[in-house]
Design a protein around this motif. Structure first.
Motif, PDB file in Angstrom:
ATOM      1  N   ALA A  24       0.823  -1.214   0.000  1.00  0.00           N
ATOM      2  CA  ALA A  24       0.000   0.000   0.000  1.00  0.00           C
ATOM      3  C   ALA A  24       0.856   1.262   0.000  1.00  0.00           C
ATOM      4  N   GLN A  25       2.120   1.150   0.372  1.00  0.00           N
ATOM      5  CA  GLN A  25       3.022   2.303   0.409  1.00  0.00           C
ATOM      6  C   GLN A  25       3.665   2.583  -0.944  1.00  0.00           C
ATOM      7  N   VAL A  26       3.465   1.688  -1.917  1.00  0.00           N
ATOM      8  CA  VAL A  26       4.025   1.899  -3.260  1.00  0.00           C
ATOM      9  C   VAL A  26       3.156   2.931  -3.976  1.00  0.00           C
ATOM     10  N   PRO A  27       3.709   4.085  -4.354  1.00  0.00           N
ATOM     11  CA  PRO A  27       2.876   5.163  -4.902  1.00  0.00           C
ATOM     12  C   PRO A  27       2.322   4.881  -6.298  1.00  0.00           C
ATOM     13  N   ALA A  28       2.982   4.048  -7.079  1.00  0.00           N
ATOM     14  CA  ALA A  28       2.519   3.721  -8.428  1.00  0.00           C
ATOM     15  C   ALA A  28       3.134   2.381  -8.818  1.00  0.00           C
ATOM     16  N   PHE A  29       2.442   1.679  -9.698  1.00  0.00           N
ATOM     17  CA  PHE A  29       2.894   0.361 -10.111  1.00  0.00           C
ATOM     18  C   PHE A  29       3.405   0.401 -11.552  1.00  0.00           C
ATOM     19  N   PRO A  30       4.391  -0.424 -11.868  1.00  0.00           N
ATOM     20  CA  PRO A  30       4.912  -0.438 -13.237  1.00  0.00           C
ATOM     21  C   PRO A  30       3.867  -0.931 -14.223  1.00  0.00           C
ATOM     22  N   GLN A  31       3.973  -0.436 -15.450  1.00  0.00           N
ATOM     23  CA  GLN A  31       3.086  -0.872 -16.524  1.00  0.00           C
ATOM     24  C   GLN A  31       3.828  -1.862 -17.419  1.00  0.00           C
ATOM     25  N   LYS A  32       3.101  -2.843 -17.898  1.00  0.00           N
ATOM     26  CA  LYS A  32       3.710  -3.860 -18.746  1.00  0.00           C
ATOM     27  C   LYS A  32       4.141  -3.258 -20.085  1.00  0.00           C
ATOM     28  N   VAL A  33       5.283  -3.718 -20.563  1.00  0.00           N
ATOM     29  CA  VAL A  33       5.818  -3.282 -21.859  1.00  0.00           C
ATOM     30  C   VAL A  33       5.392  -4.301 -22.912  1.00  0.00           C
TER      31      VAL A  33
END
Length: 235
Positions: A24-33
């Motif tokens: 929950a502390q991760v501000p944003a998640f990576p997007q798949k390439v």
């Protein structure tokens, strides 16, 4: 017995709660390439380089996986050194590297993730991304020195090849360059030795055949050109 079972359930629930709180502390998640598509040669070599196995398949890190892996690590301390080996779930090393790459990227807008945050993101990646998706993200963001980011940029710049034409030896070359980019200009002999070592490791896990290994050894050195560096780091 029921007390032991209850204790295990509580432990597993606790692990999952810590994971969710950290995630929950991760501000944003990576997007798949999704583009460009990587050649099979790169995926085979990059996976084996990270995971030391030939089959690209990610094992999701559920609470049971985490607890039993930790237990195995504790037990391994009492085993002879010859019996020790990597006990992390398959795909965990690669997911860890992708999580660290994302943490560096987040630093541009937010701040780097703490270690617990990186670990939580690693676990999330093993549960939600495939091996091919992890490999694609890593390949898109890997740094090869100077202003070269991503395999698609490094292949034509260093090898005068399109990424789709990379063979196993080319992929091994680019991976060792990414580990220490200065060696392209400052220590090409060291780079040759590291590529030879990596190719031997790939043969040991069944990714490179003996024939392919000999072919890579006898082929011309893949580096198309180098530029003399004004200064190089001390070795």
């Amino acid at each position: 017995m029921w007390l032991l079972s209850l204790g295990l359930v509580v432990l597993l629930a606790g692990v999952e709660c810590v994971y969710r709180a950290s995630l929950a502390q991760v501000p944003a998640f990576p997007q798949k390439v999704t583009t460009p598509a990587l050649p099979e040669s790169w995926n085979r070599v990059a996976w084996a380089h990270r995971e030391k196995t030939a089959t690209p398949q990610v094992q999701p890190a559920w609470p049971t996986t985490i607890v039993f892996t930790m237990a195995k690590l504790v037990l391994r301390r009492h085993q002879p050194q010859s019996a020790s080996h990597d006990l992390s779930p398959q795909g965990f090393r690669l997911a860890t590297h992708v999580a660290r790459q994302w943490s560096h990227l987040l630093a541009n807008e937010h701040k780097r993730l703490p270690r617990l945050g990186e670990l939580a993101l690693t676990i999330w990646l093993t549960r939600n991304w495939s091996a091919e998706e992890l490999l694609a993200f890593e390949a898109h963001h890997i740094w090869f020195g100077r202003d070269l980011f991503g395999v698609s940029a490094a292949a034509p710049a260093l090898l005068h090849k399109d990424v789709a034409r990379l063979d196993l030896a080319d992929a091994a070359f680019l991976l060792v360059v990414s580990a220490k980019a200065w060696d392209v200009e400052c220590a090409p002999d060291r780079l040759r030795r590291r590529r030879a070592t990596l190719l031997e490791e790939l043969r040991a896990v069944g990714v490179v055949t003996q024939m392919e290994l000999e072919s890579a050894r006898s082929a011309p050195w893949p580096l198309a050109a180098t530029t003399s560096a004004a200064s190089c780091p001390d070795y």
